[in-house]
Scaffold this motif. Structure first.
Motif, PDB file in Angstrom:
ATOM      1  N   ASN B  61      50.796 130.584  31.402  1.00 12.83           N
ATOM      2  CA  ASN B  61      50.289 130.285  32.744  1.00 12.83           C
ATOM      3  C   ASN B  61      50.471 131.492  33.668  1.00 12.83           C
ATOM      4  O   ASN B  61      50.408 131.378  34.887  1.00 12.83           O
ATOM      5  CB  ASN B  61      50.948 129.041  33.336  1.00 12.83           C
ATOM      6  N   LEU B  63      52.937 133.224  34.594  1.00 13.57           N
ATOM      7  CA  LEU B  63      54.102 133.475  35.434  1.00 13.57           C
ATOM      8  C   LEU B  63      54.643 134.852  35.066  1.00 13.57           C
ATOM      9  O   LEU B  63      55.324 135.494  35.861  1.00 13.57           O
ATOM     10  CB  LEU B  63      55.177 132.407  35.225  1.00 13.57           C
ATOM     11  N   GLU B  64      54.371 135.277  33.836  1.00 13.08           N
ATOM     12  CA  GLU B  64      54.561 136.681  33.462  1.00 13.08           C
ATOM     13  C   GLU B  64      53.179 137.252  33.185  1.00 13.08           C
ATOM     14  O   GLU B  64      52.342 136.602  32.569  1.00 13.08           O
ATOM     15  CB  GLU B  64      55.423 136.826  32.195  1.00 13.08           C
ATOM     16  N   MET B  94      54.357 122.623  33.713  1.00 12.50           N
ATOM     17  CA  MET B  94      55.498 123.373  33.182  1.00 12.50           C
ATOM     18  C   MET B  94      56.803 122.747  33.637  1.00 12.50           C
ATOM     19  O   MET B  94      56.939 122.347  34.789  1.00 12.50           O
ATOM     20  CB  MET B  94      55.433 124.825  33.634  1.00 12.50           C
ATOM     21  N   PHE B  96      60.944 123.563  33.654  1.00  8.33           N
ATOM     22  CA  PHE B  96      61.833 124.714  33.527  1.00  8.33           C
ATOM     23  C   PHE B  96      63.235 124.301  33.100  1.00  8.33           C
ATOM     24  O   PHE B  96      63.651 123.160  33.310  1.00  8.33           O
ATOM     25  CB  PHE B  96      61.942 125.438  34.879  1.00  8.33           C
ATOM     26  N   SER B  98      65.938 125.111  34.583  1.00  6.51           N
ATOM     27  CA  SER B  98      66.802 124.809  35.735  1.00  6.51           C
ATOM     28  C   SER B  98      66.173 123.789  36.688  1.00  6.51           C
ATOM     29  O   SER B  98      66.460 123.803  37.875  1.00  6.51           O
ATOM     30  CB  SER B  98      67.131 126.095  36.464  1.00  6.51           C
ATOM     31  N   ASN B 100      64.261 123.210  38.889  1.00  7.86           N
ATOM     32  CA  ASN B 100      63.443 123.774  39.963  1.00  7.86           C
ATOM     33  C   ASN B 100      62.888 122.736  40.927  1.00  7.86           C
ATOM     34  O   ASN B 100      61.738 122.816  41.350  1.00  7.86           O
ATOM     35  CB  ASN B 100      62.274 124.598  39.387  1.00  7.86           C
ATOM     36  N   LEU B 101      63.715 121.763  41.289  1.00 10.44           N
ATOM     37  CA  LEU B 101      63.287 120.809  42.315  1.00 10.44           C
ATOM     38  C   LEU B 101      63.634 121.361  43.693  1.00 10.44           C
ATOM     39  O   LEU B 101      64.567 122.147  43.835  1.00 10.44           O
ATOM     40  CB  LEU B 101      64.015 119.474  42.114  1.00 10.44           C
ATOM     41  N   PHE B 102      62.873 120.920  44.700  1.00 13.18           N
ATOM     42  CA  PHE B 102      63.213 121.296  46.070  1.00 13.18           C
ATOM     43  C   PHE B 102      64.366 120.423  46.553  1.00 13.18           C
ATOM     44  O   PHE B 102      64.259 119.197  46.540  1.00 13.18           O
ATOM     45  CB  PHE B 102      62.016 121.109  47.000  1.00 13.18           C
ATOM     46  N   HIS B 104      65.427 119.849  49.498  1.00 13.01           N
ATOM     47  CA  HIS B 104      65.225 119.120  50.754  1.00 13.01           C
ATOM     48  C   HIS B 104      64.235 117.971  50.603  1.00 13.01           C
ATOM     49  O   HIS B 104      63.930 117.292  51.577  1.00 13.01           O
ATOM     50  CB  HIS B 104      64.759 120.077  51.854  1.00 13.01           C
ATOM     51  N   LEU B 113      54.373 116.748  46.320  1.00 10.66           N
ATOM     52  CA  LEU B 113      53.983 118.007  46.962  1.00 10.66           C
ATOM     53  C   LEU B 113      52.725 118.661  46.372  1.00 10.66           C
ATOM     54  O   LEU B 113      51.720 118.831  47.070  1.00 10.66           O
ATOM     55  CB  LEU B 113      55.168 118.976  46.936  1.00 10.66           C
ATOM     56  N   ALA B 114      52.765 119.002  45.089  1.00  5.74           N
ATOM     57  CA  ALA B 114      51.628 119.730  44.509  1.00  5.74           C
ATOM     58  C   ALA B 114      50.386 118.847  44.406  1.00  5.74           C
ATOM     59  O   ALA B 114      49.259 119.321  44.542  1.00  5.74           O
ATOM     60  CB  ALA B 114      51.997 120.287  43.141  1.00  5.74           C
ATOM     61  N   ARG B 162      56.904 115.232  37.846  1.00  8.27           N
ATOM     62  CA  ARG B 162      56.154 116.100  38.758  1.00  8.27           C
ATOM     63  C   ARG B 162      55.015 116.806  38.010  1.00  8.27           C
ATOM     64  O   ARG B 162      53.883 116.846  38.489  1.00  8.27           O
ATOM     65  CB  ARG B 162      57.095 117.134  39.367  1.00  8.27           C
TER      66      ARG B 162
END
Lengths: 275, 253
Positions: B61, B63-64, B94, B96, B98, B100-102, B104, B113-114, B162
């Motif tokens: 995707n 990201l790299e 994707m 991850f 870790s 990677n949730l927000f 707040h 969100l997305a 998500r």
């Protein structure tokens, strides 16, 4: 790894070097205990301190200070708000966020990005490095004496400082959730608005309010060079040897600064808690 | 529609990787990798750390940014300069390592969100889908919790919900259980098994051999930036042809 214990001679090297530098600096700047506390210095100080009392507290005089005091607060506030408005877009360009914008930025885009970054950083550096007092002098030359040049000076200086602090606040957000937005197909602007800003909101608000606090002191100093407000009154009182007015003016200043400090701390606490 | 970098997608592999190279400075992390993923396949990528598996996933995707070679998704070249990468990314989910949730946003907020911003779904529709997906990963009773109030395993399942809420055509899983306490791994793997059974196309980088054996339609072993061998899980796990594969499997099982 065992730490090597420095030998006594080496340990003395840095402190003695520091002492030499301090002594040299004091000598060059004509620092002299005698000058301050000698007979002449004591007499001058005594005259000045004696002159402060009794402070000028006549209702007419106090009433006459309300206008300049409000003007000082207005200058500081406008400087912070306009400064923030200029700082925000510059900071967005002047932030380095590894992994945020590399996709798609290739070839000339990458060069354009680097150029924009360098330019924004350069502008911020110039705005910040030139002291607000010097800005005020330049704006006085341009638009004349009065509070407007003070507002302009504070705006430029605040923008420089806030721009740097904003970009640092933006850079320090947790990029992990931001990457998840990117992976979902959110574009660069969306990433900034929905991913970076909400996380940085607390620090952004905090530094802006702090800048306002700094501006109130700065606005006072700017008055000395003719940029209006309470500072101009202090300058005037000094020149006319009206020391009894000085004490009143300093008290009003202290009151203003304390009030702004308290207010901004209250707002900050409230906003940060609600985020 | 046929353009230089995309044609109408009919049959053929959903993901096609050709001669993929990726360098970080002087270090070549991926050397000429070829891979095809068919629709509905679950490809598990194994290998020692530093073998390039995560980088491979992140190139899919973009990201790299690949250094060389081509990556195609459903007939669109992902790494073509003219390709709108965000349109491609909408089709790729994707997850991850870790989470990677927000922090707040609540579980539901994270899933919304997305959907709202990228797919422009109405609030009502996005909410309905968010609740549906959170239910699906077993978190129907945790929708209003913040990430800090959830266990690592629950957070990771929110992250999966998500990704699913975007109706992805392919899912990428990047060592999604590596940051979890052992007792929390099961719940996440169960959700992934369920997805695989439902026919989702998945590329999974993992060290979970049990999962790989049970769910993978194909196992790929990578080392030193190349695919050393690939085949059915039975072939790769029980009869590895290469010394390096044997070494690796010997070390971790």
């Amino acid at each position: 790894m065992p730490r090597v214990k420095p030998r006594p001679l080496t340990r003395l090297m840095w402190p003695s070097a520091l002492l030499v530098v301090l002594a040299w600096a004091a000598h060059s700047t004509e620092v002299s205990i005698g000058g301050l506390f000698g007979a002449e210095g004591r007499a001058q100080m005594g005259r000045f301190i004696g002159g402060l009392f009794p402070p000028e507290l006549s209702p007419d005089y106090l009433f006459g200070l309300v206008g300049p005091a409000i003007e000082t607060v207005q200058m500081s506030l406008l400087g912070a708000v306009f400064g923030a408005m200029i700082a925000a877009p510059l900071a967005a360009v002047a932030m380095r966020a590894p992994g945020l914008d590399h996709a798609g930025a290739r070839g000339w885009r990458a060069h354009a990005r680097a150029l924009a970054y360098g330019t924004a950083r350069g502008i911020l550096n110039v705005m910040r490095t030139i002291p607000d007092l010097v800005w005020a002098l330049m704006f006085i030359a341009a638009v004349g004496l009065g509070p407007f040049s003070g507002v302009l000076a504070l705006t430029v200086h605040s923008a420089g400082l806030l721009g740097k602090l904003y970009s640092e606040a933006l850079e320090s957000v947790d990029l992990a959730p931001v990457h998840s937005l990117q992976a979902a197909g959110v574009g660069a602007v969306g990433v900034l608005v929905w991913g970076v800003l909400p996380q940085a909101a607390g620090p952004l608000i905090s530094v802006t309010l702090y800048q306002w606090e700094c501006n109130i002191r700065a606005a006072m100093v700017l008055g000395f060079v003719g940029a209006g407000g309470l500072g101009q009154r202090i300058d005037l009182a000094m020149r006319l040897f009206r020391y009894e007015e000085m004490l009143t003016l300093l008290a009003v200043l202290l009151l203003l600064v304390t009030a702004v400090d308290r207010l901004s701390a209250a707002i900050r606490g409230r906003l940060v808690r609600s985020l | 529609m046929a353009t230089a970098h995309g044609t109408a997608f009919g049959g053929g592999p959903i993901v096609r990787i050709r001669n993929l190279r990726k360098c970080f400075g002087q270090v070549e992390v991926l050397k000429d990798v070829d891979m095809d993923v068919e629709r509905g396949e679950v490809v598990v990528i194994l290998g020692p750390s530093g073998s390039g598996k995560s980088t491979l996933l992140r190139c899919v995707n973009r990201l790299e940014e690949p250094t060389g070679g081509e990556i195609w998704l459903e007939g669109i070249q992902v790494n073509h300069p003219k390709t709108n990468i965000n349109e491609v990314r909408e089709r790729i989910g994707m997850v991850f390592q870790s989470f990677n949730l927000f922090p707040h946003l609540t579980a539901k907020g994270n899933v919304l969100l997305a959907q709202r911003k990228v797919l422009k779904r109405s609030k009502a529709e996005a909410e309905r889908i968010a609740l549906e997906q959170l239910e699906r990963v077993g978190l129907g009773d945790r929708v209003d919790y913040y990430p800090a109030q959830l266990s690592g395993g629950q957070q990771q399942r929110v992250a999966i919900a998500r990704a699913l809420s975007m109706n992805p055509h392919v899912m990428l899983f990047d060592e999604v259980t590596s940051a979890l306490d052992p007792e929390l791994v099961r719940g996440v793997l169960d959700v992934m098994k369920e997805l695989a059974r439902g026919g989702m196309t998945m590329l999974v980088v993992t060290h979970e051999m049990g999962f790989a054996r049970e769910v993978a339609s194909r196992a790929v072993f990578m080392d030193g930036g190349v695919i050393v061998e690939e085949g059915s899980p039975a072939e790769v796990f029980d009869n590895p042809r290469h010394e390096r594969t044997r070494d690796f499997l010997g070390h971790i099982t």
